[in-house]
Design an enzyme around this catalytic site. Sequence first.
Site, mmCIF file in Angstrom:
data_model
loop_
_atom_site.group_PDB
_atom_site.id
_atom_site.type_symbol
_atom_site.label_atom_id
_atom_site.label_comp_id
_atom_site.label_asym_id
_atom_site.label_seq_id
_atom_site.Cartn_x
_atom_site.Cartn_y
_atom_site.Cartn_z
ATOM 1 N N GLU A 172 0.810 -1.219 0.000
ATOM 2 C CA GLU A 172 0.000 0.000 0.000
ATOM 3 C C GLU A 172 0.851 1.280 0.000
ATOM 4 O O GLU A 172 0.829 2.065 0.951
ATOM 5 C CB GLU A 172 -0.967 -0.011 1.195
ATOM 6 C CG GLU A 172 -1.945 -1.190 1.114
ATOM 7 C CD GLU A 172 -2.967 -1.236 2.235
ATOM 8 O OE1 GLU A 172 -2.757 -0.549 3.252
ATOM 9 O OE2 GLU A 172 -3.968 -1.949 2.092
ATOM 10 N N GLU A 198 -5.915 -8.615 -0.415
ATOM 11 C CA GLU A 198 -6.612 -8.292 0.830
ATOM 12 C C GLU A 198 -8.074 -8.055 0.465
ATOM 13 O O GLU A 198 -8.518 -6.918 0.305
ATOM 14 C CB GLU A 198 -6.002 -7.073 1.533
ATOM 15 C CG GLU A 198 -4.615 -7.326 2.110
ATOM 16 C CD GLU A 198 -4.097 -6.184 2.968
ATOM 17 O OE1 GLU A 198 -4.927 -5.395 3.474
ATOM 18 O OE2 GLU A 198 -2.855 -6.083 3.115
#
Length: 801
Positions: free
Chosen positions: A315, A432
Site C-alpha cells: 500500500e 486483501e
Amino acid sequence: MSSLLNGTRRKSNSESDSISMDLEGDQSITQKMVKFDLSDNLTDESDGGSYYNGVKRRTANARFSRTSQEMEKGRRTKSLYGVMPNCKFGPCGSILDDSATSLSCDNCYQLQRNTELVSHSSTSLSQFTDGHQKLSRMKYSLGHFLLVIYSLISLAVCVNSLEYSLNIDSKDVRNDLTHFWKSTGFCPPLPHKDAYKFDFSKDVQLNMALVGSLPHSGIKQVRIHWLLELVTVKATNGNVTYNFTKLDDVIALLWSHGLKPGFELMGNPSGFFNDFDNSTQVYLWKDMVTQLAQNYIAQFGLSEVMDWNFETWNEPDCHDFDDIKFSVQGFLNYYDACSEGLLAASPLLKFGGPGDGCDGPGNTKFSDALLSHVVNGTNFFSGKHGNRIDFLSYHRKGDGSSAKIYQDELKTVSDISKKYPSLSKVPFFNDEADPMVGWHKDLVWRADSTYAAMVAKVIAQHQNMMLAKHPLVINYTLLSNDNAFLSYVPYQFTQRTLTARFQMNNTITPYVQLVLKPVYMVMAALSLLGDKQLHTNLTVLNKFNSAVVGNDSSVGVLASLHVPYKGIPTSDAWQVAVLIYSSNDTSLSTSTDTINVSLDIDGSGDFAIMEYHVDNKVTNPYGIWVQQGKPSFPSVQQFREMRSQEGPKSSKVQYLKSKKNSHVYRHQTTQLVQPGVILIHVCAKSKLPPDQVTEVTVHNITVGQVLLTWSDGCVNTKCILYYDVEFSSKSSSGPYMKINNNSTSIVTAFNYVPDMKVLTDSSVTGFYRIRAVDYFQRPGAYSLPVEYPDSVKNTKNNQSK
C-alpha cells in the site's frame, strides 16, 4: 525447547437461545422482556433482508427500534451475544463503535430493550391490596410469559421459510476451478524492528501449524508484512553484508507446514536505507534482493521459489515507508531495483504490485506512477523502455458488502485496461479481499458462521460472476483473506482471524491455546472442491411458480467435478462436491430454509455421499464460550466443550450402488440455515484405500497437552471420513490405543489432552501414529511412529549445552 521449534512437518444458536444468553444477572425475565414491534423490524436488503431473483425477501431483523432521544445520547446496549460497550448511534440508524474507525451499521448489533410496558404495569400492580395482589401477580406473570412465547413464535413465523431446488448434471462441465482463494496474511505489531519476536513466537508457530493443517492445502500462501525487518545489515570498510538468519527461520517455519510466503519486499533492514533517490542506495537494494533470492533458491530449489509471489511495498499510497524517503521517482527506482535484483537471481522469479489499498480518489500518485512506468517508463538499470510486471495487486474490501468486493475489482481492472490496454491480460490479485477493513475491530459477526458464510459467498461469487462470466475482461488469479492475525483479550473471537487465541497467563509457565473458528472450517470445506466447475440450476418456490436464483442472491452454489487419472489404480476417485451457502453478508438476521438436491451421476459402481454443515446451530464455539461466561482462562473442560463445536458437523455416510452408466441421485431435504454453509461430497469407490499419512509432528502446548499435526499430501484422496490417531506409552511397536473418536474430522490436526484429573507430561510421553480411513471404511497405511519428546533431538540439545 518446545517440539514445535524442532518440528519438521511439511506441511445459530436459535433465536431463543441467543436471547436467553442476554437474560443474565439477578433481574427477572419480566424485567428484561423485549417488546417486539414486528412492523418496524421487517426490513429490506439494506438492513437484514435479502433478495432472490430481484424479489425482496422481508426478514425479522435482530436489531430493534430506537427512540430519537436514545439515538442522540447513545447508550450501552446488548447484542445477541452480550454487552457491546460504547455503542453510539449515528445517522440513519447506523451505529458507531469506539473501536471502529468509520461509521458502519455493522460495528455494533443490539437488541433494544423497551421496558415502558413493564414499568407501567409494575406501577399499577403496586396499587392492589393483599387479597387481589397474588391473583394479579399470577395474571401478570402468566401474561408476560405468554407475551414472551408469542413474541418468539411471531419472530419465527415472520421469517419466510423458502424452499429451494438444486439440479446438477455431473456431465455438464462449464469452467476450470483453480482454487484461487488459497491465501491469507498477517502483520506483526509495532515496532517494526521487533517483527521477529512476533513472527517466530510460539503463538505464531502454532497458528501456522493449524493454517498448514487445513486439508488438501486449503491455504498455500501466507502474506506477511515487514519481512525485510528480519534482515540485518553490516557495513565494514565499504563492504556491505546481509544476514538472513532470522528471515530464514520464518520462511522455514512456513515451508515446514507446506506454506509459501507472499513475499513483500518491504521493510528497512537494520534501518540502513534512507533515500531511494540516492543511486548508491538503489544499487545496494538491488544487490540485497539478489542475495536474498539466491539464498532461498539454494535452500529450497528454484522449482519452489519460482512459485512464490514477490511483491512491492504494501500500500505505497498509505506512505508507511519505515523512515525511508520515498518520492514518487524514488518508489520507481525501488521497483526497478527489486525487479532487476530478482531477475539477476533467476528470470523465472515472479514480481508484481503495487499492492495498493489506499488509492482512493486524489490519492493514487504511487500506484498510477507505477503503471505508467511499467508501460512507458525507462528502467533505472538498463535504460530500456518499459518494465516487467507479472501481476497486478490491489486491495478491494467489502465495507460489509460482498458485492462491493467484486464490483470494485471490476472497476479497477476496467480503469486500468482503458488507460493501459497492454496490462488488460496481466494476472490480477486481490490479496486483501476482506469483508471489512480493520482486522482488530471488535465485530461480533466475525465470531461465528456469519463471517464463515460470507467468505464462502465471496469466493463463489468470484467464480460464478467473474471467472466464469468475464474471463476475457479480467485475468483473476488470486483472492486472499487477510485473516491469519492473532486475536487478543477481550476480543478472542470477534477480530478478523481464523482462530481464537487464549493467552493462558495465569499459570507458572504461560502458554497459548487456539480454538478453530467457523471461518477456518469453511476453508476446510472449500478444499474438498474439485478442479472443474459444473453448471447448476438453483430455483426457489414462491406462491405461483419457481424462480431462478441469481448469483447475487443471499443463497448460492458452487459445484465441482474431479475425474482421476485413468492409468494405474490409485486411491484417487471420481468426485462431485457441492458448496451451498446462505449469507446475508454481515447482518445478524437468521432464517432456516430447505433445499432439495438432484444430482445426475455419470457412471456406475459404488458411491458414498457425505454432508458437512457449518452454521450457528452446530458449529459455534463462540456461542459455547459466551454460555460459559466468556472466561479469559478457560478450564480444560471448557476448552473441550468449545472444541466439540469446532466442526464441521457431518452426516452419516450414505451409500449408493448404481448399475447404470447414469443415475439420478436425489438428496434428502436438507435444512439450509442462514448464516451457514453446506458441503455435499459424492465419491466413487476408488481401486485402492487411502495412501500413507506422513510428516507427523507433535507440538508441546503445556503440561500434559500436545497438538498433533500431519500431512495428507501423500494420502491421495479427498474422500476421508476420519483419521485414527493412536498412542503408545511403551515403544514404537506398541501396543497402541486410539486417542480420538470416530467422529468425522477432515482437518489434519488433533489436540490431545488425556482425560484425567491431573495432567502430567508423562501422560503424553511416548509414540504416536496416524492413518486415514475413507468413506468406505477402508484404512490406509499407518504413518511412521513419531516419538515425543524426540529423544534424538533432546540428546543433541544436551550435547550442545
